[in-house]
Design a protein around this motif. Structure first.
Motif, PDB file in Angstrom:
ATOM      1  N   ARG A  80       0.814  -1.219   0.000  1.00 51.76           N
ATOM      2  CA  ARG A  80       0.000   0.000   0.000  1.00 51.76           C
ATOM      3  C   ARG A  80       0.847   1.269   0.000  1.00 51.76           C
ATOM      4  O   ARG A  80       0.330   2.363  -0.202  1.00 51.76           O
ATOM      5  N   ILE A  81       2.141   1.109   0.247  1.00 55.44           N
ATOM      6  CA  ILE A  81       3.019   2.277   0.366  1.00 55.44           C
ATOM      7  C   ILE A  81       4.258   2.110  -0.500  1.00 55.44           C
ATOM      8  O   ILE A  81       4.581   1.010  -0.951  1.00 55.44           O
ATOM      9  N   THR A  82       4.954   3.218  -0.704  1.00 56.29           N
ATOM     10  CA  THR A  82       6.255   3.210  -1.373  1.00 56.29           C
ATOM     11  C   THR A  82       7.281   3.772  -0.401  1.00 56.29           C
ATOM     12  O   THR A  82       7.077   4.849   0.178  1.00 56.29           O
ATOM     13  N   ILE A  83       8.376   3.044  -0.209  1.00 61.17           N
ATOM     14  CA  ILE A  83       9.413   3.478   0.740  1.00 61.17           C
ATOM     15  C   ILE A  83      10.486   4.267   0.006  1.00 61.17           C
ATOM     16  O   ILE A  83      11.102   3.782  -0.942  1.00 61.17           O
ATOM     17  N   ILE A  84      10.705   5.490   0.463  1.00 63.87           N
ATOM     18  CA  ILE A  84      11.733   6.370  -0.102  1.00 63.87           C
ATOM     19  C   ILE A  84      13.034   6.156   0.668  1.00 63.87           C
ATOM     20  O   ILE A  84      13.009   6.015   1.901  1.00 63.87           O
ATOM     21  N   PRO A  85      14.180   6.110   0.018  1.00 66.16           N
ATOM     22  CA  PRO A  85      15.455   5.955   0.731  1.00 66.16           C
ATOM     23  C   PRO A  85      15.601   6.992   1.841  1.00 66.16           C
ATOM     24  O   PRO A  85      15.282   8.170   1.652  1.00 66.16           O
ATOM     25  N   SER A  86      16.063   6.568   3.002  1.00 62.31           N
ATOM     26  CA  SER A  86      16.098   7.433   4.190  1.00 62.31           C
ATOM     27  C   SER A  86      17.040   8.627   4.054  1.00 62.31           C
ATOM     28  O   SER A  86      16.884   9.627   4.740  1.00 62.31           O
ATOM     29  N   ASP A  87      18.029   8.531   3.148  1.00 56.04           N
ATOM     30  CA  ASP A  87      18.965   9.650   2.991  1.00 56.04           C
ATOM     31  C   ASP A  87      18.508  10.640   1.918  1.00 56.04           C
ATOM     32  O   ASP A  87      19.222  11.597   1.598  1.00 56.04           O
ATOM     33  N   THR A  88      17.302  10.450   1.384  1.00 53.14           N
ATOM     34  CA  THR A  88      16.753  11.418   0.426  1.00 53.14           C
ATOM     35  C   THR A  88      16.412  12.712   1.157  1.00 53.14           C
ATOM     36  O   THR A  88      15.859  12.671   2.260  1.00 53.14           O
ATOM     37  N   ASN A  89      16.751  13.834   0.551  1.00 52.93           N
ATOM     38  CA  ASN A  89      16.465  15.120   1.177  1.00 52.93           C
ATOM     39  C   ASN A  89      14.959  15.294   1.369  1.00 52.93           C
ATOM     40  O   ASN A  89      14.186  15.206   0.409  1.00 52.93           O
ATOM     41  N   SER A  90      14.541  15.542   2.594  1.00 58.59           N
ATOM     42  CA  SER A  90      13.109  15.631   2.910  1.00 58.59           C
ATOM     43  C   SER A  90      12.439  16.793   2.179  1.00 58.59           C
ATOM     44  O   SER A  90      11.294  16.670   1.720  1.00 58.59           O
ATOM     45  N   ASN A  91      13.140  17.911   2.051  1.00 61.77           N
ATOM     46  CA  ASN A  91      12.551  19.057   1.353  1.00 61.77           C
ATOM     47  C   ASN A  91      12.288  18.750  -0.122  1.00 61.77           C
ATOM     48  O   ASN A  91      11.346  19.283  -0.721  1.00 61.77           O
ATOM     49  N   TYR A  92      13.122  17.886  -0.683  1.00 62.14           N
ATOM     50  CA  TYR A  92      12.911  17.484  -2.079  1.00 62.14           C
ATOM     51  C   TYR A  92      11.650  16.628  -2.200  1.00 62.14           C
ATOM     52  O   TYR A  92      10.884  16.768  -3.160  1.00 62.14           O
ATOM     53  N   VAL A  93      11.436  15.753  -1.227  1.00 65.52           N
ATOM     54  CA  VAL A  93      10.229  14.918  -1.230  1.00 65.52           C
ATOM     55  C   VAL A  93       8.992  15.792  -1.073  1.00 65.52           C
ATOM     56  O   VAL A  93       7.973  15.574  -1.737  1.00 65.52           O
ATOM     57  N   VAL A  94       9.074  16.795  -0.191  1.00 66.90           N
ATOM     58  CA  VAL A  94       7.964  17.740  -0.009  1.00 66.90           C
ATOM     59  C   VAL A  94       7.637  18.415  -1.338  1.00 66.90           C
ATOM     60  O   VAL A  94       6.474  18.567  -1.719  1.00 66.90           O
ATOM     61  N   LYS A  95       8.676  18.813  -2.046  1.00 67.45           N
ATOM     62  CA  LYS A  95       8.506  19.494  -3.331  1.00 67.45           C
ATOM     63  C   LYS A  95       7.801  18.598  -4.355  1.00 67.45           C
ATOM     64  O   LYS A  95       6.938  19.062  -5.123  1.00 67.45           O
ATOM     65  N   LYS A  96       8.118  17.316  -4.369  1.00 66.11           N
ATOM     66  CA  LYS A  96       7.599  16.406  -5.389  1.00 66.11           C
ATOM     67  C   LYS A  96       6.192  15.901  -5.085  1.00 66.11           C
ATOM     68  O   LYS A  96       5.438  15.587  -6.006  1.00 66.11           O
ATOM     69  N   THR A  97       5.833  15.788  -3.799  1.00 72.76           N
ATOM     70  CA  THR A  97       4.527  15.227  -3.437  1.00 72.76           C
ATOM     71  C   THR A  97       3.481  16.338  -3.303  1.00 72.76           C
ATOM     72  O   THR A  97       3.803  17.516  -3.269  1.00 72.76           O
ATOM     73  N   ASP A  98       2.211  15.914  -3.203  1.00 77.23           N
ATOM     74  CA  ASP A  98       1.101  16.880  -3.170  1.00 77.23           C
ATOM     75  C   ASP A  98       0.768  17.362  -1.764  1.00 77.23           C
ATOM     76  O   ASP A  98       0.134  18.413  -1.599  1.00 77.23           O
ATOM     77  N   GLY A  99       1.138  16.604  -0.750  1.00 76.65           N
ATOM     78  CA  GLY A  99       0.824  16.996   0.615  1.00 76.65           C
ATOM     79  C   GLY A  99       1.605  16.166   1.614  1.00 76.65           C
ATOM     80  O   GLY A  99       2.280  15.193   1.250  1.00 76.65           O
TER      81      GLY A  99
END
Length: 377
Positions: free
Chosen positions: A323-342
């Motif tokens: 049900r989920i997708t796991i993002i690598p833990s060392d990915t910049n969190s602000n970049y993930v915020v930028k790419k996702t909708d909420g």
């Protein structure tokens, strides 16, 4: 007139708080109190053990109501993991000890880090009953700055410097910006092995520490032993991430939500969330995923400081959860915020990062940065 400041510390926070309380006022007398004998000046540990020997400790010996005791025990990372009878006994013994210290010292105010366990919570409670000013402080996501809060509540500065916003906002909006909380963040594989090894030897190390020190009920030693037991595993855990998460996000027809996993245990969950049901972190996480996965693409990222140090079976369930997708833990969190909708948060500062970038945030509590008409309950 000389002011008396009662400052609750631990061995690893004494230097920090000595600087803080000396900065507050020059004309003062500072008394340090702690459950650690090495830095305590009030006899708190001896009082605690003395009261524990008392037979028939009863809640009516304190000013705690039944609801107060449930709240304090449920939020404390140690007491909630003990048998109910034992947790209540330790709560009452420490309450009577804290009250005795405050009655003896008669401080003008009490200061410490933000409440993160039952001992500072009892200082807060007793101060409130006796109408003594209580000042809790916590580091923030802005480098070298703190805010005043007891249990995460908002405290507004009437003399705030609006120029600070102009100074810090451009820096915080940089994609590479990350708060410095004093903990070194390593590469995921190193962190997994490091945290696994700490939890592997932890039950034995902290057991020996408790009994060899003659301080078997020391909060830090006892909690660390129980925490390591919960996370104990013979072999290192495996957290397989999806390195193609961006492609999956771009191809999804559903709106995307980012769920950054929080450090646990952590004051921002245990004490900053009003609803006691919410602080049952792993149960709440499962409920969120179950409720939202049909209508949203859910992207989960482990906290880089705690990777590898979760309860047994947590990672295996996470990795196998379709049900989920796991993002690598060392990915910049602000970049993930930028790419996702909420973003979905309990009370963490990733929510603030998202708001500053114009992204909607769904909070399970009312975070300190929620003020104004843009926030709905």
């Amino acid at each position: 007139m000389v002011k008396k400041i009662l400052c609750y510390i631990r061995p690893f926070t004494k230097k920090q708080f000595s600087f803080f309380v000396n900065y507050l006022s020059q004309n003062q007398k500072i008394i340090y109190t702690s459950e650690h004998r090495s830095v305590d000046n009030t006899g708190l540990p001896d009082l605690y053990y003395s009261f524990l020997k008392t037979k028939n400790l009863r809640l009516n010996q304190t000013k705690l109501s039944k609801l107060d005791s449930i709240d304090i025990i449920s939020r404390c990372r140690l007491l909630r993991n003990l048998k109910s009878k034992d947790s209540l006994q330790h709560l009452i013994a420490m309450y009577l000890s804290v009250e005795k210290v405050i009655n003896t010292v008669k401080p003008d105010f009490v200061t410490m880090q933000t409440v993160d366990a039952f001992i500072p919570d009892l200082f807060r409670f007793v101060c409130k009953k006796k109408k003594i000013k209580f000042i809790g402080i916590v580091g923030t996501c802005i480098h070298n700055h703190f805010r005043i809060t007891s249990r995460g509540e908002v405290t507004k500065n009437k003399k705030n410097n609006k120029n600070l916003t102009k100074q810090f906002l451009p820096t915080m909006l940089k994609e590479t910006y990350a708060p410095k909380y004093g903990k070194t963040i390593h590469k995921p594989l190193f962190s997994i092995y490091k945290n696994w090894f700490i939890d592997l030897i932890g039950p034995f190390y902290w057991f020996i520490k408790r009994y060899s020190s003659g301080d078997k009920y020391n909060f830090h030693y006892w909690h660390r032993q129980l925490w390591s037991q919960q996370n104990f595993r013979i072999f290192p855990p495996s957290l397989k991430s999806n390195f193609n998460w961006e492609a999956k996000l771009n191809s999804s027809k559903k709106p995307s939500l980012y769920i950054p996993l929080s450090k646990m245990p952590e004051a921002t969950i245990d004490y900053w969330c009003e609803d006691l049901k919410i602080i049952k972190y792993y149960e709440t996480l499962e409920k969120i995923i179950s409720k939202l996965h049909k209508n949203f693409s859910l992207f989960v990222k482990e906290h880089p400081a705690i990777v590898g140090s979760r309860p047994r079976n947590f990672y295996s369930k996470l990795v196998n959860d379709k049900r989920i997708t796991i993002i690598p833990s060392d990915t910049n969190s602000n970049y993930v915020v930028k790419k996702t909708d909420g973003v979905i948060i309990w009370s963490g500062t990733v929510g603030l990062d998202a708001i500053l970038r114009g992204k909607p945030v769904f909070g399970l509590s009312r975070p300190f940065f929620a003020s104004g008409k843009r926030f709905l309950e």
